[in-house]
Write a protein that holds these residues in place. Structure first.
Motif, PDB file in Angstrom:
ATOM      1  N   ILE A 192       4.062   0.669   2.288  1.00  0.00           N
ATOM      2  CA  ILE A 192       3.845  -0.281   3.377  1.00  0.00           C
ATOM      3  C   ILE A 192       3.660  -1.691   2.821  1.00  0.00           C
ATOM      4  O   ILE A 192       2.825  -1.908   1.937  1.00  0.00           O
ATOM      5  N   SER A 193       4.413  -2.630   3.357  1.00  0.00           N
ATOM      6  CA  SER A 193       4.168  -4.042   3.088  1.00  0.00           C
ATOM      7  C   SER A 193       3.068  -4.464   4.053  1.00  0.00           C
ATOM      8  O   SER A 193       3.301  -4.634   5.247  1.00  0.00           O
ATOM      9  N   VAL A 194       1.874  -4.610   3.543  1.00  0.00           N
ATOM     10  CA  VAL A 194       0.698  -4.832   4.382  1.00  0.00           C
ATOM     11  C   VAL A 194       0.829  -6.113   5.205  1.00  0.00           C
ATOM     12  O   VAL A 194       0.477  -6.142   6.382  1.00  0.00           O
ATOM     13  N   ASP A 195       1.360  -7.172   4.615  1.00  0.00           N
ATOM     14  CA  ASP A 195       1.426  -8.465   5.299  1.00  0.00           C
ATOM     15  C   ASP A 195       2.509  -8.544   6.368  1.00  0.00           C
ATOM     16  O   ASP A 195       2.402  -9.328   7.301  1.00  0.00           O
ATOM     17  N   ALA A 220       4.024  -5.545   7.785  1.00  0.00           N
ATOM     18  CA  ALA A 220       4.058  -4.283   8.533  1.00  0.00           C
ATOM     19  C   ALA A 220       5.426  -3.597   8.478  1.00  0.00           C
ATOM     20  O   ALA A 220       5.814  -2.875   9.377  1.00  0.00           O
ATOM     21  N   CYS A 221       6.148  -3.814   7.390  1.00  0.00           N
ATOM     22  CA  CYS A 221       7.406  -3.084   7.151  1.00  0.00           C
ATOM     23  C   CYS A 221       7.076  -1.902   6.244  1.00  0.00           C
ATOM     24  O   CYS A 221       6.160  -1.968   5.435  1.00  0.00           O
ATOM     25  N   TRP A 222       7.840  -0.814   6.382  1.00  0.00           N
ATOM     26  CA  TRP A 222       7.562   0.347   5.560  1.00  0.00           C
ATOM     27  C   TRP A 222       8.826   1.132   5.285  1.00  0.00           C
ATOM     28  O   TRP A 222       9.826   0.994   5.962  1.00  0.00           O
ATOM     29  N   ILE A 223       8.736   1.946   4.236  1.00  0.00           N
ATOM     30  CA  ILE A 223       9.775   2.931   3.953  1.00  0.00           C
ATOM     31  C   ILE A 223       9.068   4.264   3.695  1.00  0.00           C
ATOM     32  O   ILE A 223       7.921   4.290   3.243  1.00  0.00           O
ATOM     33  N   VAL A 224       9.758   5.337   3.998  1.00  0.00           N
ATOM     34  CA  VAL A 224       9.211   6.676   3.768  1.00  0.00           C
ATOM     35  C   VAL A 224       9.994   7.301   2.623  1.00  0.00           C
ATOM     36  O   VAL A 224      11.224   7.389   2.675  1.00  0.00           O
ATOM     37  N   LEU A 225       9.278   7.710   1.590  1.00  0.00           N
ATOM     38  CA  LEU A 225       9.895   8.362   0.442  1.00  0.00           C
ATOM     39  C   LEU A 225       9.579   9.851   0.535  1.00  0.00           C
ATOM     40  O   LEU A 225       8.440  10.243   0.807  1.00  0.00           O
ATOM     41  N   GLU A 226      10.591  10.651   0.317  1.00  0.00           N
ATOM     42  CA  GLU A 226      10.488  12.096   0.554  1.00  0.00           C
ATOM     43  C   GLU A 226       9.732  12.853  -0.536  1.00  0.00           C
ATOM     44  O   GLU A 226       9.201  13.924  -0.279  1.00  0.00           O
ATOM     45  N   ASN A 227       9.709  12.322  -1.760  1.00  0.00           N
ATOM     46  CA  ASN A 227       9.102  13.089  -2.849  1.00  0.00           C
ATOM     47  C   ASN A 227       8.623  12.162  -3.967  1.00  0.00           C
ATOM     48  O   ASN A 227       8.832  10.954  -3.931  1.00  0.00           O
ATOM     49  N   LYS A 228       7.994  12.744  -4.977  1.00  0.00           N
ATOM     50  CA  LYS A 228       7.428  11.976  -6.092  1.00  0.00           C
ATOM     51  C   LYS A 228       8.510  11.298  -6.913  1.00  0.00           C
ATOM     52  O   LYS A 228       8.300  10.188  -7.410  1.00  0.00           O
ATOM     53  N   SER A 229       9.670  11.913  -7.051  1.00  0.00           N
ATOM     54  CA  SER A 229      10.767  11.289  -7.806  1.00  0.00           C
ATOM     55  C   SER A 229      11.190   9.974  -7.154  1.00  0.00           C
ATOM     56  O   SER A 229      11.425   8.984  -7.841  1.00  0.00           O
ATOM     57  N   GLN A 230      11.289   9.968  -5.834  1.00  0.00           N
ATOM     58  CA  GLN A 230      11.653   8.733  -5.138  1.00  0.00           C
ATOM     59  C   GLN A 230      10.557   7.683  -5.310  1.00  0.00           C
ATOM     60  O   GLN A 230      10.854   6.504  -5.511  1.00  0.00           O
ATOM     61  N   LEU A 231       9.296   8.095  -5.253  1.00  0.00           N
ATOM     62  CA  LEU A 231       8.193   7.159  -5.464  1.00  0.00           C
ATOM     63  C   LEU A 231       8.235   6.596  -6.879  1.00  0.00           C
ATOM     64  O   LEU A 231       8.093   5.385  -7.076  1.00  0.00           O
ATOM     65  N   ASP A 232       8.449   7.455  -7.859  1.00  0.00           N
ATOM     66  CA  ASP A 232       8.534   6.999  -9.253  1.00  0.00           C
ATOM     67  C   ASP A 232       9.657   5.980  -9.427  1.00  0.00           C
ATOM     68  O   ASP A 232       9.483   4.959 -10.102  1.00  0.00           O
ATOM     69  N   PHE A 233      10.794   6.237  -8.806  1.00  0.00           N
ATOM     70  CA  PHE A 233      11.924   5.307  -8.920  1.00  0.00           C
ATOM     71  C   PHE A 233      11.611   3.992  -8.207  1.00  0.00           C
ATOM     72  O   PHE A 233      11.920   2.921  -8.716  1.00  0.00           O
ATOM     73  N   PHE A 234      10.967   4.061  -7.059  1.00  0.00           N
ATOM     74  CA  PHE A 234      10.547   2.845  -6.364  1.00  0.00           C
ATOM     75  C   PHE A 234       9.650   2.008  -7.269  1.00  0.00           C
ATOM     76  O   PHE A 234       9.815   0.776  -7.367  1.00  0.00           O
ATOM     77  N   LEU A 235       8.699   2.650  -7.942  1.00  0.00           N
ATOM     78  CA  LEU A 235       7.793   1.921  -8.831  1.00  0.00           C
ATOM     79  C   LEU A 235       8.555   1.270  -9.985  1.00  0.00           C
ATOM     80  O   LEU A 235       8.234   0.150 -10.392  1.00  0.00           O
ATOM     81  N   LEU A 236       9.579   1.944 -10.494  1.00  0.00           N
ATOM     82  CA  LEU A 236      10.417   1.342 -11.540  1.00  0.00           C
ATOM     83  C   LEU A 236      11.180   0.129 -11.004  1.00  0.00           C
ATOM     84  O   LEU A 236      11.308  -0.889 -11.684  1.00  0.00           O
ATOM     85  N   ALA A 238       0.864  -1.184   0.000  1.00  0.00           N
ATOM     86  CA  ALA A 238       0.000   0.000   0.000  1.00  0.00           C
ATOM     87  C   ALA A 238       0.898   1.231   0.000  1.00  0.00           C
ATOM     88  O   ALA A 238       1.948   1.244   0.642  1.00  0.00           O
ATOM     89  N   ILE A 239       0.482   2.232  -0.754  1.00  0.00           N
ATOM     90  CA  ILE A 239       1.225   3.492  -0.786  1.00  0.00           C
ATOM     91  C   ILE A 239       0.293   4.581  -0.273  1.00  0.00           C
ATOM     92  O   ILE A 239      -0.793   4.790  -0.810  1.00  0.00           O
ATOM     93  N   VAL A 240       0.721   5.247   0.798  1.00  0.00           N
ATOM     94  CA  VAL A 240      -0.098   6.263   1.449  1.00  0.00           C
ATOM     95  C   VAL A 240       0.651   7.588   1.402  1.00  0.00           C
ATOM     96  O   VAL A 240       1.833   7.649   1.737  1.00  0.00           O
ATOM     97  N   GLU A 241      -0.027   8.636   0.976  1.00  0.00           N
ATOM     98  CA  GLU A 241       0.571   9.971   1.035  1.00  0.00           C
ATOM     99  C   GLU A 241       0.187  10.589   2.371  1.00  0.00           C
ATOM    100  O   GLU A 241      -0.982  10.579   2.776  1.00  0.00           O
ATOM    101  N   PHE A 242       1.193  11.106   3.092  1.00  0.00           N
ATOM    102  CA  PHE A 242       0.950  11.678   4.412  1.00  0.00           C
ATOM    103  C   PHE A 242       1.916  12.830   4.636  1.00  0.00           C
ATOM    104  O   PHE A 242       3.133  12.654   4.589  1.00  0.00           O
TER     105      PHE A 242
END
Length: 77
Positions: free
Chosen positions: A31-34, A36-52, A20-24
């Motif tokens: 978030i890995s739902v199953d 409960a591990c997570w990472i925090v990405l600071e901006n849209k560029s980091q999110l885009d790279f994560f998706l790649l 799950a990806i939550v903007e906050f």
């Protein structure tokens, strides 16, 4: 203490299927739902790279994200 590790550009990460990806507060929490591990990405560029990285190796992801690749080249100069 600063620890560095070199990662092969051919490395392909395997991520959990149930994510799950939550903007906050201007950040993106992945978030890995199953597990409960997570990472925090600071901006849209980091999110885009994560998706790649979910689909491609590091090298392939960098080639598909020229702005990120340029940032890394600038940091090495």
């Amino acid at each position: 203490m600063n620890i560095e590790k070199e990662v092969s550009p051919n490395k392909k990460y395997v991520f959990p299927k149930n994510i799950a990806i939550v903007e906050f507060k201007g950040k993106h929490i992945v978030i890995s739902v199953d597990t409960a591990c997570w990472i925090v990405l600071e901006n849209k560029s980091q999110l885009d790279f994560f998706l790649l990285l979910q689909q491609y190796s590091i090298e392939e992801a960098l080639s598909k994200a020229p702005a990120i690749s340029k940032m890394l080249d600038d940091d090495e100069s």
